[in-house]
Scaffold this active site. Structure first.
Site, PDB file in Angstrom:
ATOM      1  N   CYS A  39      48.914  15.073  41.085  1.00  0.00           N
ATOM      2  CA  CYS A  39      50.290  14.585  41.176  1.00  0.00           C
ATOM      3  C   CYS A  39      50.859  14.477  39.768  1.00  0.00           C
ATOM      4  O   CYS A  39      50.113  14.474  38.788  1.00  0.00           O
ATOM      5  CB  CYS A  39      50.360  13.244  41.896  1.00  0.00           C
ATOM      6  N   CYS A  93      49.373  12.180  37.061  1.00  0.00           N
ATOM      7  CA  CYS A  93      48.216  12.620  36.268  1.00  0.00           C
ATOM      8  C   CYS A  93      48.677  13.190  34.927  1.00  0.00           C
ATOM      9  O   CYS A  93      48.061  12.958  33.886  1.00  0.00           O
ATOM     10  CB  CYS A  93      47.414  13.685  37.017  1.00  0.00           C
ATOM     11  N   CYS A  99      43.961  60.907  39.574  1.00  0.00           N
ATOM     12  CA  CYS A  99      42.725  60.331  40.135  1.00  0.00           C
ATOM     13  C   CYS A  99      42.028  59.508  39.057  1.00  0.00           C
ATOM     14  O   CYS A  99      42.437  59.502  37.895  1.00  0.00           O
ATOM     15  CB  CYS A  99      41.786  61.399  40.695  1.00  0.00           C
ATOM     16  N   CYS A 118      41.104  60.784  35.466  1.00  0.00           N
ATOM     17  CA  CYS A 118      42.153  60.839  34.436  1.00  0.00           C
ATOM     18  C   CYS A 118      42.163  59.530  33.642  1.00  0.00           C
ATOM     19  O   CYS A 118      42.308  59.534  32.413  1.00  0.00           O
ATOM     20  CB  CYS A 118      43.528  61.043  35.069  1.00  0.00           C
ATOM     21  N   ASP A 169      41.742  24.132  59.420  1.00  0.00           N
ATOM     22  CA  ASP A 169      41.949  22.710  59.208  1.00  0.00           C
ATOM     23  C   ASP A 169      43.092  22.288  60.128  1.00  0.00           C
ATOM     24  O   ASP A 169      44.027  23.074  60.342  1.00  0.00           O
ATOM     25  CB  ASP A 169      42.298  22.441  57.744  1.00  0.00           C
TER      26      ASP A 169
END
Length: 856
Positions: free
Chosen positions: A100, A103, A172, A175, A551
């Site tokens: 938050c 902090c 490709c 190269c 969850d």
């Protein structure tokens, strides 16, 4: 008009110095009163008489030492002193563990108190910290202090010698290897990485960008320096290549027709030779530098085949080989460019300039010059240039580019808006919250490009295979050319021709391109639909997932619970809510916030509490009036020994109704219960049905709620199984149990509280990445919108990508095998071998491009 910050300033008088981040500061004290200059401080005041870009706060001073925050230099003002700002040390760090903005304030206050540190600025949104000191910073000291505070920190290293370039002309992976090998021979180059999938080169070098561009052009490719996150594409080169291919094709056609209409052989040969030179200049030039850098790429093989054909007098075939090769490369480049544009298009979504409010004026500024907390004006119909918070106005905002949501979202004061989204109607005044390099769309682009650079297991395997396959076939071609004629088994011309065909077949282009083009296309499609897949590995993993664990709170449900009942046992409702507000006010849990908000709406005030404790998975405790109160679940009150027998029946009944129960009480008695319930998201049930349709066998719900609540939500959502009353570590065990049962498990959560489970699962999927930086950093796949709508699309896309990758690999191998088998009976010609190689490469690219059209 105010002067621009960091311009050179001149002393106005001996007392008042208004230097603004100039190279030297002259601080003079001729009276007992002096002023302290606060450079560019956001909360300072400015006198009308002071014509300066910085806000000035006058401070009464004496003969003591003062600190000037301008450039963070510590200076003594008792005598005239000149201090160079070169002595200032300023470093940036990445901070982990902030949950938050408080902090960030804690870190700033703690570090500022340390000796020699003048200024600390922590940006919670970006997770970055800037520390300015008068002495060289010791990382160990900063790290030690941060660990004491409970955070992890690492320095952000910046290297001005590292630059990014767009490379044009690669067809490709070989190269890319040729360019890397060539540039690594230069003493001025420390490190170089060329990514064929993105068409980009990251290089650390000491010389000028012009020299790097020149060296890349020597190898037959074009490099363009990327500046300010934007690049321009030049159609000139493509047009020139088209013209060369068309002209050489016309010459070959005229020569072929002329050989049947009596034109002299020397003239037709000259036409073929000119066609070979025009079409073959680039491949031969690239082949030269490939050989010099010890690379064996397709340009070497094709050049050898064409020159060999000319040496044998097969001018038509040699010219046709080179022309088909050039035509194939041209078509391949166009197709590959479509896959790269899917990400480059995101870069063009943000406007390069913003209308910034400065006083009463509105000034247009480049977005790179706009700072955090600047106020910008977004007109109706305009794209929003930077992330910010609306401080005035209302509108519907189309943020499909960020979240994949097709329906515009209504936004008003206090809502966040994202750079790249479109303001549908109504003028918006926005307070900027992120710099241009830290916006959500900038992070999306960065993460997707990083994902494109990470090789998937199948891609890494194919690259290893090709690196062995090519030299082996090249060596075999040499043996075919030399051994049979030496033992008098056929003519030299016959076996050299067969060897040249083997050289062409040795080109593994179709095989090497088969995987990366499909992966890049799929990643681009996902990004357009608001899904970040962080690499080919995770794309492949998603295709094999057969169980998904969700969850509950904030994922399957809205995550915005409401208080439904307040049941009082041994207290008044007002006192119960007052205690509950006191206990829950310091918690960041959504349910705690709901209780606090409910109490506020009722006009209930909090009490004075101390000794707050957060008990993970159980609840919270605090001391109020010298007595310990608790708010939490039955486990918590069972642990502290509270008698509950008389209230268990009521609690059980409320739980059976699917409500989350918050018990309020002490170790002696239960005061009452607050019931909270969450609601299923509108998209949850349909998303789960769609997941089941595409082959996901197990859809599981994980929750810390009681069994009654879990059962009610699981039934409503339509999941197969549910696990209830789980602590964070229990969710990890639930994931492991599913894996033991033989499932490939994906975990879907918010990316913060579910981090251990996300890491344990075979695939971690975070929701709501547009709102949280942590979610974008934690998971393997991020659903930018805060809903499950795009999850079935992601699974469908990844499964189709896996099918296409397998199709491409098998097709490439089968074509090579058939071509090899047709060489020795003499059924294969050189130009057909080239056509099979370039044609196969083009087919696998076009097959991969089908992923662009996969829709939700």
């Amino acid at each position: 008009m105010a002067k621009s910050c960091c311009s050179t300033t001149e002393p106005q008088n001996p007392v008042k110095q208004t230097s603004c981040c100039s190279s030297t500061q002259v601080l003079q004290h001729e009276t007992e009163q002096s002023e302290k200059t606060e450079c560019c401080s956001s909360d300072a005041t400015k006198s009308e008489a002071e014509d300066d870009c910085c806000s000035l706060t006058p401070v009464m001073a004496n003969e003591n030492t003062e600190k000037s925050s301008c450039c963070s230099s510590s200076v003594t003002t008792s005598n005239p002193v000149t201090i160079s700002t070169d002595d200032c040390s300023r470093e940036e760090f990445r901070v982990y563990g902030m949950d938050c903005p408080a902090c960030a304030a804690t870190i700033e206050k703690s570090l500022t108190s340390k000796e020699n540190i003048n200024e600390v600025h922590v940006n919670y949104s970006t997770g970055k910290m800037t520390v300015t000191s008068t002495e060289e910073l010791e990382f160990e000291s900063i790290q030690k202090q941060m660990k004491r505070l409970g955070f992890e920190v690492e320095p952000i290293k910046t290297n001005n010698n590292v630059k990014n370039y767009i490379i044009e002309g690669m067809d490709c992976g070989s190269c890319a290897l040729t360019i890397e090998n060539h540039l690594n021979t230069l003493p001025s180059v420390q490190h170089v990485q060329v990514n064929f999938s993105t068409g980009k080169m990251k290089i650390e070098h000491d010389n000028s960008p012009e020299e790097i561009v020149k060296e890349v052009s020597k190898a037959g490719f074009k490099a363009s320096l990327i500046t300010a996150n934007r690049q321009s594409t030049s159609p000139t080169r493509a047009n020139n290549q088209n013209g060369a291919v068309i002209f050489s094709g016309v010459l070959i056609a005229l020569g072929f027709i002329g050989s049947y209409t009596g034109i002299s052989t020397s003239l037709t040969t000259a036409m073929y030779a000119i066609a070979m030179i025009i079409s073959g200049f680039k491949p031969v030039k690239s082949a030269y530098y490939a050989i010099r850098s010890r690379s064996l790429d397709m340009n070497v093989l094709m050049s050898a085949a064409a020159i060999g054909a000319a040496f044998l007098g097969e001018w038509l075939e040699g010219a046709t080989v080179v022309w088909l090769f050039a035509l194939g490369l041209n078509l391949q480049n166009r197709a590959i460019e479509k896959t790269r544009k899917s990400i480059r298009g995101l870069m063009e979504l943000t406007p390069p300039e913003a209308w910034v409010k400065v006083g009463e004026d509105i000034i247009k500024k480049p977005v790179e010059d706009v700072s955090v907390n600047d106020v910008i004006i977004v007109k109706p119909g305009d794209r929003i240039p930077l992330d910010g918070e609306i401080i005035d106005g209302e509108s519907s905002v189309n943020q499909a580019a960020i979240t994949g949501e097709s329906i515009p979202v209504d936004k008003g004061i206090g809502n966040l808006v994202y750079a790249g989204s479109i303001n549908e109607h109504g003028s918006l005044t926005v307070n900027v919250t992120k710099l241009v390099e830290d916006t959500t769309i900038a992070k999306i682009i960065h993460l997707v490009e990083e994902a494109q650079e990470k090789k998937a297991p199948s891609e890494a395997f194919i690259d290893k295979f090709a690196r062995i396959y090519t030299p082996v076939v090249f060596l075999l071609a040499l043996l075919v050319m030399l051994v049979p004629p030496l033992v008098a088994f056929g003519t030299w011309e016959e076996w050299i021709y067969k060897g040249l065909m083997l050289l062409v077949i040795a080109c593994p282009c179709a095989l090497v391109i088969s995987t990366p083009v499909a992966i890049v296309t799929a990643l681009g499609n996902a990004a357009k639909h608001g899904v970040l897949i962080k690499g080919g590995t995770f794309l492949e993993n998603a295709g094999s997932i057969n169980a998904i664990a969700f969850d509950k709170t904030g994922t399957l449900t809205e995550g915005k619970p409401k208080v439904t009942d307040v049941v009082v046992f041994n207290d008044s409702e007002e006192n119960l809510l007052s205690i509950a507000r006191t206990l829950e006010e310091y918690s960041t849990h959504p349910i705690a916030k709901t209780v606090v908000q409910y109490a506020k709406e009722k006009g209930i005030q909090a009490k004075n509490g101390t000794n707050f404790r957060n008990l993970a998975g159980k609840g919270v405790q605090a001391t109020i009036n010298e007595r310990t109160y608790s708010a939490g679940n039955i486990k918590l009150f069972a642990e502290i020994g509270t008698p509950m027998d008389t209230h268990l029946e009521t609690i059980q009944r409320l739980q059976d109704e699917g409500k989350t129960i918050i018990i309020i009480g002490t170790s002696e008695t239960i005061l009452g219960v607050i019931c909270v319930s969450d609601t299923i998201r509108k998209t949850t049930k349909l998303s789960i049905e769609n997941l089941t349709k595409i082959g996901v066998k197990q859809v599981v719900m994980l929750t810390g709620d009681n069994e009654g609540t879990a059962k009610a939500i699981a039934l409503e959502a339509g999941v197969n199984r549910h696990f209830s009353e789980l602590l964070p570590e229990d969710k990890v065990e639930a994931i492991k149990q599913l894996q033991k049962e033989g499932y490939q498990v994906a975990m879907v959560g918010d990316g913060i509280n579910d981090a251990p489970a996300l890491a344990t699962a075979n695939l971690g999927i975070a929701m709501g990445g547009a709102g949280t930086d942590t979610a974008m950093e934690t998971a393997d796949i991020v659903l930018m919108a805060d809903n499950l709508e795009q999850l079935p699309h992601t699974m469908k896309l990844s499964r189709k990508a896996l099918r296409i990758i397998k199709q491409n690999i098998w097709f490439s191998l089968i074509v090579k095998a058939i071509a090899l088998l047709l060489i020795f009976p003499g059924w294969l010609t050189l130009w057909i071998a080239v056509l099979s190689d370039t044609g196969a490469a083009l087919i696998v690219i076009l097959n991969a491009l089908r992923l662009v059209r996969v829709k939700s």
